[in-house]
Write a protein that holds these residues in place. Structure first.
Motif, mmCIF file in Angstrom:
data_model
loop_
_atom_site.group_PDB
_atom_site.id
_atom_site.type_symbol
_atom_site.label_atom_id
_atom_site.label_comp_id
_atom_site.label_asym_id
_atom_site.label_seq_id
_atom_site.Cartn_x
_atom_site.Cartn_y
_atom_site.Cartn_z
ATOM 1 N N MET A 17 0.863 -1.205 -0.162
ATOM 2 C CA MET A 17 0.142 0.012 -0.352
ATOM 3 C C MET A 17 0.562 1.049 0.026
ATOM 4 O O MET A 17 0.401 2.354 -1.035
ATOM 5 N N GLU A 18 2.240 0.570 0.382
ATOM 6 C CA GLU A 18 2.723 2.004 0.627
ATOM 7 C C GLU A 18 3.697 2.718 -0.655
ATOM 8 O O GLU A 18 3.757 3.955 -1.212
ATOM 9 N N LEU A 19 3.689 1.562 -1.243
ATOM 10 C CA LEU A 19 4.477 1.434 -2.331
ATOM 11 C C LEU A 19 3.895 2.248 -3.397
ATOM 12 O O LEU A 19 3.940 3.160 -4.219
ATOM 13 N N LEU A 20 2.411 1.807 -3.413
ATOM 14 C CA LEU A 20 1.272 2.273 -4.414
ATOM 15 C C LEU A 20 0.821 3.801 -4.589
ATOM 16 O O LEU A 20 1.092 5.002 -5.322
ATOM 17 N N PHE A 21 1.165 4.280 -2.765
ATOM 18 C CA PHE A 21 0.906 6.056 -2.711
ATOM 19 C C PHE A 21 2.290 6.369 -2.785
ATOM 20 O O PHE A 21 2.219 7.850 -3.404
ATOM 21 N N ILE A 22 3.262 6.037 -3.102
ATOM 22 C CA ILE A 22 4.154 6.425 -3.510
ATOM 23 C C ILE A 22 5.070 6.425 -4.673
ATOM 24 O O ILE A 22 5.191 7.561 -5.505
ATOM 25 N N LEU A 23 4.449 5.694 -5.248
ATOM 26 C CA LEU A 23 4.373 5.471 -6.667
ATOM 27 C C LEU A 23 3.284 6.701 -6.947
ATOM 28 O O LEU A 23 3.309 7.468 -8.333
ATOM 29 N N ALA A 24 1.712 7.049 -6.893
ATOM 30 C CA ALA A 24 1.458 7.871 -6.659
ATOM 31 C C ALA A 24 1.843 9.109 -6.698
ATOM 32 O O ALA A 24 1.302 9.987 -7.438
ATOM 33 N N ILE A 25 2.243 10.333 -6.031
ATOM 34 C CA ILE A 25 2.853 11.077 -5.096
ATOM 35 C C ILE A 25 3.849 11.389 -6.189
ATOM 36 O O ILE A 25 4.058 12.348 -7.077
ATOM 37 N N SER A 26 4.748 9.824 -6.807
ATOM 38 C CA SER A 26 5.641 11.078 -7.942
ATOM 39 C C SER A 26 5.226 11.095 -9.051
ATOM 40 O O SER A 26 5.888 12.129 -9.643
ATOM 41 N N PHE A 27 4.448 10.477 -9.111
ATOM 42 C CA PHE A 27 4.027 10.396 -10.419
ATOM 43 C C PHE A 27 3.018 12.176 -10.651
ATOM 44 O O PHE A 27 3.012 12.718 -11.428
ATOM 45 N N ILE A 28 2.429 12.153 -9.496
ATOM 46 C CA ILE A 28 2.099 13.440 -9.083
ATOM 47 C C ILE A 28 2.739 14.794 -9.710
ATOM 48 O O ILE A 28 3.300 15.826 -9.881
ATOM 49 N N VAL A 29 4.022 14.474 -8.467
ATOM 50 C CA VAL A 29 4.908 15.051 -8.308
ATOM 51 C C VAL A 29 5.361 14.964 -10.253
ATOM 52 O O VAL A 29 6.065 16.317 -10.659
ATOM 53 N N PHE A 30 5.937 14.425 -10.988
ATOM 54 C CA PHE A 30 6.285 14.449 -12.004
ATOM 55 C C PHE A 30 5.534 15.491 -13.308
ATOM 56 O O PHE A 30 6.004 16.549 -13.997
ATOM 57 N N VAL A 31 4.483 15.352 -12.594
ATOM 58 C CA VAL A 31 3.398 15.601 -13.829
ATOM 59 C C VAL A 31 3.081 17.259 -13.826
ATOM 60 O O VAL A 31 3.989 18.162 -14.553
ATOM 61 N N ILE A 32 3.331 17.761 -12.102
ATOM 62 C CA ILE A 32 3.418 18.727 -12.043
ATOM 63 C C ILE A 32 4.884 19.393 -12.345
ATOM 64 O O ILE A 32 5.111 21.125 -13.006
ATOM 65 N N TYR A 33 5.532 18.772 -12.367
ATOM 66 C CA TYR A 33 6.910 19.279 -13.003
ATOM 67 C C TYR A 33 6.981 20.123 -14.151
ATOM 68 O O TYR A 33 7.704 20.514 -15.113
ATOM 69 N N LYS A 34 6.811 18.706 -15.405
ATOM 70 C CA LYS A 34 6.680 18.866 -16.691
ATOM 71 C C LYS A 34 5.605 19.598 -16.616
ATOM 72 O O LYS A 34 5.436 21.031 -18.138
ATOM 73 N N ILE A 35 4.615 20.551 -16.499
ATOM 74 C CA ILE A 35 3.881 21.671 -16.593
ATOM 75 C C ILE A 35 4.189 22.587 -16.393
ATOM 76 O O ILE A 35 4.205 23.829 -16.232
ATOM 77 N N ILE A 36 5.092 22.858 -15.157
ATOM 78 C CA ILE A 36 5.787 24.113 -14.708
ATOM 79 C C ILE A 36 7.128 24.086 -16.064
ATOM 80 O O ILE A 36 7.772 25.341 -16.719
ATOM 81 N N ILE A 37 7.840 23.281 -15.908
ATOM 82 C CA ILE A 37 8.893 23.316 -17.406
ATOM 83 C C ILE A 37 8.297 24.350 -18.436
ATOM 84 O O ILE A 37 8.611 24.921 -19.103
ATOM 85 N N LYS A 38 7.108 23.109 -19.073
ATOM 86 C CA LYS A 38 6.102 24.133 -20.578
ATOM 87 C C LYS A 38 5.549 24.967 -19.756
ATOM 88 O O LYS A 38 6.052 26.276 -21.305
#
Length: 87
Positions: A1-22
């Motif tokens: 469960m923790e691994l899924l939570f960490i993956l979800a948070i890292s995916f969200i951070v990655f998407v936000i990073y890409k949006i900011i860079i754009k």
């Protein structure tokens, strides 16, 4: 469960990073377009007897190829720093 939570948070951070860079890239590109300089290339008109007798298509293609080489050389002079590659 923790691994899924960490993956979800890292995916969200990655998407936000890409949006900011754009967004940053768009602002940088807009600034850069305001500083562009347009160049008009004119070819000299030839009024000799040879021009009246034959077509000058070959001369025109040669002049265009020379200008193409010039512009590609000017483009290669641009800086290739990490900042320009990222933005």
């Amino acid at each position: 469960m923790e691994l899924l939570f960490i993956l979800a948070i890292s995916f969200i951070v990655f998407v936000i990073y890409k949006i900011i860079i754009k967004i940053i890239k768009r602002k940088y590109d807009y600034k850069r377009t305001l500083e562009l300089t347009f160049l008009k290339v004119t070819l000299p008109r030839k009024n000799s007897d040879l021009d009246e007798k034959k077509e000058t298509v070959k001369d025109f293609k040669e002049a265009i190829s020379l200008m193409e080489q010039l512009f590609s050389s000017l483009k290669s002079l641009s800086s290739n720093t990490i900042k320009t590659k990222i933005l």
